[in-house]
Scaffold this motif. Structure first.
Motif, PDB file in Angstrom:
ATOM      1  N   PHE A 177     -21.982 -43.008 -75.551  1.00 22.78           N
ATOM      2  CA  PHE A 177     -21.925 -42.961 -77.013  1.00 22.78           C
ATOM      3  C   PHE A 177     -23.287 -42.569 -77.588  1.00 22.78           C
ATOM      4  O   PHE A 177     -23.387 -41.649 -78.416  1.00 22.78           O
ATOM      5  CB  PHE A 177     -21.490 -44.321 -77.570  1.00 22.78           C
ATOM      6  CG  PHE A 177     -21.595 -44.419 -79.071  1.00 22.78           C
ATOM      7  CD1 PHE A 177     -20.597 -43.913 -79.879  1.00 22.78           C
ATOM      8  CD2 PHE A 177     -22.695 -45.019 -79.665  1.00 22.78           C
ATOM      9  CE1 PHE A 177     -20.687 -43.989 -81.264  1.00 22.78           C
ATOM     10  CE2 PHE A 177     -22.806 -45.105 -81.049  1.00 22.78           C
ATOM     11  CZ  PHE A 177     -21.801 -44.593 -81.848  1.00 22.78           C
ATOM     12  N   PHE A 178     -24.335 -43.263 -77.172  1.00 18.67           N
ATOM     13  CA  PHE A 178     -25.649 -43.000 -77.753  1.00 18.67           C
ATOM     14  C   PHE A 178     -26.207 -41.645 -77.332  1.00 18.67           C
ATOM     15  O   PHE A 178     -26.902 -40.992 -78.115  1.00 18.67           O
ATOM     16  CB  PHE A 178     -26.617 -44.132 -77.413  1.00 18.67           C
ATOM     17  CG  PHE A 178     -26.331 -45.379 -78.182  1.00 18.67           C
ATOM     18  CD1 PHE A 178     -26.496 -45.411 -79.556  1.00 18.67           C
ATOM     19  CD2 PHE A 178     -25.850 -46.507 -77.552  1.00 18.67           C
ATOM     20  CE1 PHE A 178     -26.207 -46.552 -80.280  1.00 18.67           C
ATOM     21  CE2 PHE A 178     -25.559 -47.652 -78.264  1.00 18.67           C
ATOM     22  CZ  PHE A 178     -25.743 -47.676 -79.642  1.00 18.67           C
ATOM     23  N   PHE A 179     -25.878 -41.206 -76.130  1.00 16.94           N
ATOM     24  CA  PHE A 179     -26.320 -39.878 -75.724  1.00 16.94           C
ATOM     25  C   PHE A 179     -25.688 -38.814 -76.620  1.00 16.94           C
ATOM     26  O   PHE A 179     -26.387 -37.940 -77.158  1.00 16.94           O
ATOM     27  CB  PHE A 179     -25.956 -39.617 -74.268  1.00 16.94           C
ATOM     28  CG  PHE A 179     -26.174 -38.186 -73.847  1.00 16.94           C
ATOM     29  CD1 PHE A 179     -27.455 -37.670 -73.708  1.00 16.94           C
ATOM     30  CD2 PHE A 179     -25.093 -37.339 -73.609  1.00 16.94           C
ATOM     31  CE1 PHE A 179     -27.656 -36.346 -73.347  1.00 16.94           C
ATOM     32  CE2 PHE A 179     -25.286 -36.023 -73.240  1.00 16.94           C
ATOM     33  CZ  PHE A 179     -26.580 -35.526 -73.104  1.00 16.94           C
ATOM     34  N   LEU A 180     -24.366 -38.883 -76.801  1.00 14.76           N
ATOM     35  CA  LEU A 180     -23.672 -37.878 -77.604  1.00 14.76           C
ATOM     36  C   LEU A 180     -24.111 -37.915 -79.066  1.00 14.76           C
ATOM     37  O   LEU A 180     -24.318 -36.867 -79.694  1.00 14.76           O
ATOM     38  CB  LEU A 180     -22.160 -38.094 -77.499  1.00 14.76           C
ATOM     39  CG  LEU A 180     -21.549 -37.850 -76.109  1.00 14.76           C
ATOM     40  CD1 LEU A 180     -20.085 -38.278 -76.090  1.00 14.76           C
ATOM     41  CD2 LEU A 180     -21.688 -36.396 -75.708  1.00 14.76           C
ATOM     42  N   VAL A 181     -24.265 -39.119 -79.623  1.00 10.10           N
ATOM     43  CA  VAL A 181     -24.674 -39.243 -81.019  1.00 10.10           C
ATOM     44  C   VAL A 181     -26.106 -38.759 -81.214  1.00 10.10           C
ATOM     45  O   VAL A 181     -26.409 -38.056 -82.191  1.00 10.10           O
ATOM     46  CB  VAL A 181     -24.515 -40.704 -81.503  1.00 10.10           C
ATOM     47  CG1 VAL A 181     -25.173 -40.894 -82.876  1.00 10.10           C
ATOM     48  CG2 VAL A 181     -23.045 -41.070 -81.579  1.00 10.10           C
ATOM     49  N   ASN A 182     -26.987 -39.120 -80.308  1.00  7.83           N
ATOM     50  CA  ASN A 182     -28.381 -38.686 -80.448  1.00  7.83           C
ATOM     51  C   ASN A 182     -28.517 -37.171 -80.331  1.00  7.83           C
ATOM     52  O   ASN A 182     -29.316 -36.556 -81.045  1.00  7.83           O
ATOM     53  CB  ASN A 182     -29.264 -39.388 -79.409  1.00  7.83           C
ATOM     54  CG  ASN A 182     -29.535 -40.838 -79.771  1.00  7.83           C
ATOM     55  OD1 ASN A 182     -29.559 -41.197 -80.943  1.00  7.83           O
ATOM     56  ND2 ASN A 182     -29.731 -41.677 -78.762  1.00  7.83           N
ATOM     57  N   VAL A 183     -27.734 -36.554 -79.457  1.00  9.48           N
ATOM     58  CA  VAL A 183     -27.747 -35.095 -79.369  1.00  9.48           C
ATOM     59  C   VAL A 183     -27.207 -34.487 -80.663  1.00  9.48           C
ATOM     60  O   VAL A 183     -27.743 -33.492 -81.169  1.00  9.48           O
ATOM     61  CB  VAL A 183     -26.926 -34.616 -78.148  1.00  9.48           C
ATOM     62  CG1 VAL A 183     -26.709 -33.108 -78.201  1.00  9.48           C
ATOM     63  CG2 VAL A 183     -27.631 -34.987 -76.851  1.00  9.48           C
ATOM     64  N   TYR A 213     -18.450 -53.603 -81.624  1.00 13.27           N
ATOM     65  CA  TYR A 213     -17.174 -52.908 -81.423  1.00 13.27           C
ATOM     66  C   TYR A 213     -16.723 -52.996 -79.964  1.00 13.27           C
ATOM     67  O   TYR A 213     -15.576 -53.356 -79.668  1.00 13.27           O
ATOM     68  CB  TYR A 213     -17.334 -51.456 -81.843  1.00 13.27           C
ATOM     69  CG  TYR A 213     -16.107 -50.602 -81.608  1.00 13.27           C
ATOM     70  CD1 TYR A 213     -14.943 -50.788 -82.338  1.00 13.27           C
ATOM     71  CD2 TYR A 213     -16.123 -49.585 -80.653  1.00 13.27           C
ATOM     72  CE1 TYR A 213     -13.828 -49.999 -82.124  1.00 13.27           C
ATOM     73  CE2 TYR A 213     -15.011 -48.788 -80.439  1.00 13.27           C
ATOM     74  CZ  TYR A 213     -13.864 -49.000 -81.174  1.00 13.27           C
ATOM     75  OH  TYR A 213     -12.764 -48.211 -80.957  1.00 13.27           O
ATOM     76  N   LEU A 214     -17.639 -52.686 -79.049  1.00 11.44           N
ATOM     77  CA  LEU A 214     -17.274 -52.693 -77.632  1.00 11.44           C
ATOM     78  C   LEU A 214     -16.970 -54.095 -77.134  1.00 11.44           C
ATOM     79  O   LEU A 214     -16.118 -54.287 -76.260  1.00 11.44           O
ATOM     80  CB  LEU A 214     -18.399 -52.068 -76.798  1.00 11.44           C
ATOM     81  CG  LEU A 214     -18.629 -50.575 -77.001  1.00 11.44           C
ATOM     82  CD1 LEU A 214     -19.780 -50.090 -76.127  1.00 11.44           C
ATOM     83  CD2 LEU A 214     -17.370 -49.775 -76.695  1.00 11.44           C
ATOM     84  N   GLY A 244     -21.494 -48.400 -69.637  1.00 14.41           N
ATOM     85  CA  GLY A 244     -21.304 -46.963 -69.498  1.00 14.41           C
ATOM     86  C   GLY A 244     -20.800 -46.310 -70.770  1.00 14.41           C
ATOM     87  O   GLY A 244     -21.240 -45.217 -71.144  1.00 14.41           O
ATOM     88  N   THR A 245     -19.876 -46.969 -71.461  1.00 19.00           N
ATOM     89  CA  THR A 245     -19.360 -46.433 -72.721  1.00 19.00           C
ATOM     90  C   THR A 245     -20.461 -46.372 -73.768  1.00 19.00           C
ATOM     91  O   THR A 245     -20.591 -45.377 -74.497  1.00 19.00           O
ATOM     92  CB  THR A 245     -18.195 -47.289 -73.234  1.00 19.00           C
ATOM     93  OG1 THR A 245     -17.174 -47.348 -72.226  1.00 19.00           O
ATOM     94  CG2 THR A 245     -17.594 -46.713 -74.504  1.00 19.00           C
ATOM     95  N   ALA A 246     -21.266 -47.415 -73.863  1.00 18.46           N
ATOM     96  CA  ALA A 246     -22.383 -47.425 -74.803  1.00 18.46           C
ATOM     97  C   ALA A 246     -23.386 -46.328 -74.467  1.00 18.46           C
ATOM     98  O   ALA A 246     -23.915 -45.651 -75.365  1.00 18.46           O
ATOM     99  CB  ALA A 246     -23.068 -48.789 -74.792  1.00 18.46           C
TER     100      ALA A 246
END
Length: 249
Positions: A179-185, A161-162, A174-176
């Motif tokens: 993304f993974f930080f927010l989704v994993n939380v 996607y990116l 940085g976007t990736a």
């Protein structure tokens, strides 16, 4: 090699992937699934990923393209819920096979994407990149949400996607990272509710923090001192081979 030594090596590769070359992290995820029961490993690796994510967003804290993340949000949520439903029904063997299949799909997607990524990076620098593909948001969001919930393997759809957004390299990473930080939380309450994330997993992750930190440091140091193209090809081969034990039991 003892179980703890192997888990430490897996944690190191995950840390390295967050600041260096992303594909290496899949080796760590597969390694957890080979050491622990597949269902347990899904929860056990989550706090390790979050710890590594924290390092990544510290390094790239100002480089997220938030409009892209906002566009993906509802679709990722749908994919996460689908993944929760799947994990609630699937047994350990099915989860192990699913992880293997998703890993192999990720290898194929990444192998196809890598040449295009280099070409698109040149176009972006020259101001000739294609416009963002809005239609990708739905399919990528659901795929990333489902695969990351079930197997912590949402990297390939997100990278795809990116890639087609024509982002500069630093903003891409940085976007990736965000993304993974927010989704994993976001996965934490689901994983806890499913019983795959418990105190043992958190304690294990805390014990592995030095390995995660070392891996992240190595990623920063090594990334500009090796042939990235060759390294990525080697990683893809290792990841593909690592999926075989998951598929054959």
């Amino acid at each position: 090699m003892s179980e703890w030594a192997l888990l430490a090596l897996c944690a190191l590769t995950i840390g390295f992937s967050k600041t260096g070359i992303a594909g290496v992290g899949t080796l760590g995820i597969v390694g957890f699934a080979l050491v622990l029961p597949a269902r347990e490993s899904t929860g056990a690796v989550l706090p390790v990923l979050i710890a590594a994510d924290l390092v990544a967003i510290t390094v790239y804290r100002r480089d997220a393209e938030w409009r892209l993340l906002t566009r993906l949000g509802p679709w990722v949520a749908a994919g996460l819920l689908m993944g929760v439903g799947y994990l609630a029904q699937a047994d350990d063997e099915l989860i192990r096979i699913t992880l293997g299949v998703l890993v192999l799909i990720g290898v194929v997607v990444t192998a196809v994407v890598l040449p295009r990524r280099e070409h698109l990076a040149e176009e972006t620098e020259a101001g000739q990149a294609d416009p963002p593909r809005r239609g990708l948001a739905g399919s990528v969001g659901v795929a990333a949400g489902f695969s990351t919930m079930v197997a912590n393997a949402g990297g390939p759809p997100m990278v795809l996607y990116l890639l087609f957004q024509g982002l500069p390299v630093k903003r891409f990473v940085g976007t990736a990272a965000w993304f993974f930080f927010l989704v994993n939380v976001a996965k934490l309450p689901f994983s806890s509710g499913l019983g795959i994330l418990d105190l043992d997993a958190l304690t294990r992750a805390a014990t592995l923090l030095p390995a995660i930190g070392l891996g992240a440091w190595l990623g920063v140091v090594v990334i500009n001192r090796i042939s990235r193209r060759l390294f990525e090809k080697v990683v893809l081969l290792l990841v593909a081979l690592s999926a075989i034990p998951l598929l054959i039991g």
